[in-house]
Design a protein around this motif. Structure first.
Motif, PDB file in Angstrom:
ATOM      1  N   ASN A  88       0.903   8.017  -0.642  1.00  0.00           N
ATOM      2  CA  ASN A  88       1.570   8.584   0.536  1.00  0.00           C
ATOM      3  C   ASN A  88       1.122   7.843   1.793  1.00  0.00           C
ATOM      4  N   ASN A  89       1.826   8.086   2.877  1.00  0.00           N
ATOM      5  CA  ASN A  89       1.510   7.388   4.126  1.00  0.00           C
ATOM      6  C   ASN A  89       0.861   8.307   5.143  1.00  0.00           C
ATOM      7  N   PHE A  90       0.012   9.206   4.622  1.00  0.00           N
ATOM      8  CA  PHE A  90      -0.698  10.133   5.493  1.00  0.00           C
ATOM      9  C   PHE A  90      -2.181   9.775   5.540  1.00  0.00           C
ATOM     10  N   SER A  91      -2.740   9.930   6.700  1.00  0.00           N
ATOM     11  CA  SER A  91      -4.182   9.846   6.835  1.00  0.00           C
ATOM     12  C   SER A  91      -4.741  11.265   6.852  1.00  0.00           C
ATOM     13  N   GLY A  92      -6.058  11.355   6.746  1.00  0.00           N
ATOM     14  CA  GLY A  92      -6.676  12.668   6.773  1.00  0.00           C
ATOM     15  C   GLY A  92      -6.740  13.347   5.425  1.00  0.00           C
ATOM     16  N   ASP A 112      -6.513   6.452   3.742  1.00  0.00           N
ATOM     17  CA  ASP A 112      -5.679   6.289   4.934  1.00  0.00           C
ATOM     18  C   ASP A 112      -4.422   5.478   4.639  1.00  0.00           C
ATOM     19  N   THR A 113      -3.642   5.205   5.688  1.00  0.00           N
ATOM     20  CA  THR A 113      -2.350   4.528   5.525  1.00  0.00           C
ATOM     21  C   THR A 113      -2.498   3.051   5.188  1.00  0.00           C
ATOM     22  N   LEU A 114      -3.717   2.504   5.313  1.00  0.00           N
ATOM     23  CA  LEU A 114      -3.979   1.109   4.937  1.00  0.00           C
ATOM     24  C   LEU A 114      -4.685   1.016   3.594  1.00  0.00           C
ATOM     25  N   CYS A 115      -4.704   2.156   2.869  1.00  0.00           N
ATOM     26  CA  CYS A 115      -5.338   2.214   1.546  1.00  0.00           C
ATOM     27  C   CYS A 115      -6.826   1.909   1.610  1.00  0.00           C
ATOM     28  N   GLY A 140      -8.593  20.993   2.372  1.00  0.00           N
ATOM     29  CA  GLY A 140      -8.004  19.666   2.313  1.00  0.00           C
ATOM     30  C   GLY A 140      -6.857  19.562   1.325  1.00  0.00           C
ATOM     31  N   ALA A 141      -6.978  18.604   0.406  1.00  0.00           N
ATOM     32  CA  ALA A 141      -5.911  18.355  -0.568  1.00  0.00           C
ATOM     33  C   ALA A 141      -6.025  19.220  -1.816  1.00  0.00           C
ATOM     34  N   GLU A 142      -6.967  20.166  -1.819  1.00  0.00           N
ATOM     35  CA  GLU A 142      -7.093  21.048  -2.983  1.00  0.00           C
ATOM     36  C   GLU A 142      -5.857  21.938  -3.102  1.00  0.00           C
ATOM     37  N   THR A 143      -5.314  22.026  -4.289  1.00  0.00           N
ATOM     38  CA  THR A 143      -4.208  22.959  -4.534  1.00  0.00           C
ATOM     39  C   THR A 143      -4.701  24.225  -5.227  1.00  0.00           C
ATOM     40  N   CYS A 144      -5.980  24.227  -5.590  1.00  0.00           N
ATOM     41  CA  CYS A 144      -6.597  25.417  -6.173  1.00  0.00           C
ATOM     42  C   CYS A 144      -8.108  25.233  -6.117  1.00  0.00           C
ATOM     43  N   CYS A 147       0.850  -1.184   0.000  1.00  0.00           N
ATOM     44  CA  CYS A 147       0.000   0.000   0.000  1.00  0.00           C
ATOM     45  C   CYS A 147       0.884   1.232   0.000  1.00  0.00           C
ATOM     46  N   GLN A 148       0.406   2.312  -0.597  1.00  0.00           N
ATOM     47  CA  GLN A 148       1.100   3.591  -0.706  1.00  0.00           C
ATOM     48  C   GLN A 148       2.074   3.626  -1.883  1.00  0.00           C
ATOM     49  N   ASN A 149       1.912   2.669  -2.826  1.00  0.00           N
ATOM     50  CA  ASN A 149       2.777   2.714  -4.005  1.00  0.00           C
ATOM     51  C   ASN A 149       2.158   3.507  -5.146  1.00  0.00           C
ATOM     52  N   GLY A 150       0.981   4.106  -4.907  1.00  0.00           N
ATOM     53  CA  GLY A 150       0.348   4.928  -5.928  1.00  0.00           C
ATOM     54  C   GLY A 150      -0.434   4.148  -6.955  1.00  0.00           C
TER      55      GLY A 150
END
Length: 397
Positions: free
Chosen positions: A141-145, A149-152, A184-188, A126-129
């Motif tokens: 990535n290995n971030f939650s929120g 989550d970190t367990l995909c 959140g994860a919005e960059t724009c 998990c976390q290999n994209g």
């Protein structure tokens, strides 16, 4: 449906007594059996599930297919762990042991990838994209929120997640993408969910753009000079230098035209020959592409002509041998010292050296000689400027 008996075996063509009966009924009335697909195990049959189609464990001849077992005469199931992938099996590695990528029910375990029959499984953490079987998401990535989550596993909350492909990770954005407010994860967030305006429908900044928040939402503008023609750019030739057809603000400059391979290519700009604007590689531009007037169809100066390059629109002139164009006076002047004596020159000895009879202005020099006799040579000298020789040419006056 495949019958084991032909109409001849039944006694010829069906009569009026049995023409409305199906073949099973005819067989039963005559005491015959052995029809595959009738739901009964007849001699030579291993199974019979009421059809004569293969791929469900019992083939068209009512034999059990490879990779299957039939616990009842009417029902067949895959054999887990036999190395053959059939039906809804995701994998089959030849065993029923879990922890090796393929579990006891032939499902790919989370964090593994399996291929082939029998299956070969390799660890795919998990976390290999990459969204591997058993994973709900994988954002690399290995971030939650952030929605994954970190367990995909998809996180509970106000998230919209767009499942990635074999090559693209999952992208999760909060509910409200397109409302003009980053979160959140919005960059724009430019207030819409349209692509190709700098901020895509995932609320991520698109390649070749920059976005900045102003007032109530993000505003996006393309990066002029990056070689990618986007947005309101008329051109983008990969630099921010003006004078090459594409200006520092990515506008097409006067006297040029630009072509851009689509989509999103780098612009190539060239001058417009014949538009009276000398630009780029043009040696002249007289407002047309007609040859024979000094500036040819490719805006190059023709042999035997001289074109004024100091003005935007070229003026071309043709002077004969021994003359040079005087642009200021728009006339042809003699070339002193070229060895060609033309109108306006008293002499031209091919150089601009004085005291040799022809001076640097192509004027004949005045000499006087005296003292000569049958037994002695003359002594000669040139008359100073503003004087001339007397009648005897012995003295300067």
């Amino acid at each position: 449906m495949n019958a084991s008996y032909s109409s001849q075996a039944l006694g010829g063509t069906l009569t009026s007594e049995n023409k409305d009966l199906n073949i099973n009924e005819v067989l039963q009335r005559r005491g015959l059996s052995g029809l595959c697909g009738n739901g009964a195990i007849d001699p030579g049959e291993e199974c019979d599930n009421y059809n004569s189609y293969g791929g469900d464990g019992c083939d068209s001849n009512c034999h059990i297919e490879t990779g299957w077992h039939c616990p009842s005469i009417h029902s067949c199931e895959p054999v887990y762990g036999d190395g053959f992938i059939v039906s809804n099996e995701q994998c089959d590695d030849g065993n029923i042991y879990p922890g090796d990528g393929c579990d006891m029910y032939s499902n790919i375990e989370p964090g593994w990838r399996c291929s082939g029959s029998p299956s070969s499984c390799t660890n795919a953490p998990c976390q290999n994209g990459v969204v591997d079987p058993g994973e709900e998401c994988d954002d690399g990535n290995n971030f939650s929120g952030d929605g994954c989550d970190t367990l995909c596993r998809s996180e509970v909350g106000p998230w919209d997640c767009f499942k990635g492909s074999q090559y693209n990770p999952t992208v999760c954005v909060p509910h409200g993408c397109g409302d003009g407010s980053r979160g959140g994860a919005e960059t724009c967030d430019d207030g819409n969910t349209e692509d190709d305006d700098g901020c895509n429908h995932f609320c991520q900044v698109e390649t070749g753009w920059r976005c900045f928040f102003e007032g109530t939402r993000d505003f996006c503008m393309s990066d002029c000079g990056d070689g990618t023609t986007l947005g309101c750019e008329e051109c983008d030739d990969g630099n921010s230098i003006s004078g090459d057809g594409c200006s520092s603000s990515c506008d097409i400059e006067t006297g040029f035209h630009c072509t851009t391979p689509q989509p999103l290519g780098t612009s190539y700009c060239d001058s417009n020959c014949g538009d009276s604007m000398k630009a780029a590689h043009e040696a002249c531009d007289d407002g047309n592409t007609i040859p024979g007037d000094g500036c040819n169809e490719t805006c190059q100066v023709e042999s035997g002509w001289i074109c004024d390059v100091e003005h935007t629109m070229s003026r071309c002139y043709q002077c004969g041998a021994g003359y040079v164009l005087n642009f200021a006076e728009e006339r042809c002047d003699p070339i002193c010292g070229d060895g060609w004596r033309v109108a306006g020159e008293q002499c031209d000895d091919g150089n601009l050296v004085g005291l040799d009879g022809c001076d640097a202005l192509c004027k004949v020099e005045t000499w006087v000689c005296s003292g000569g006799s049958p037994s002695s040579p003359d002594a000669c000298s040139i008359c100073p400027p503003g004087t001339t020789a007397d009648a005897s040419r012995e003295y300067c006056i």
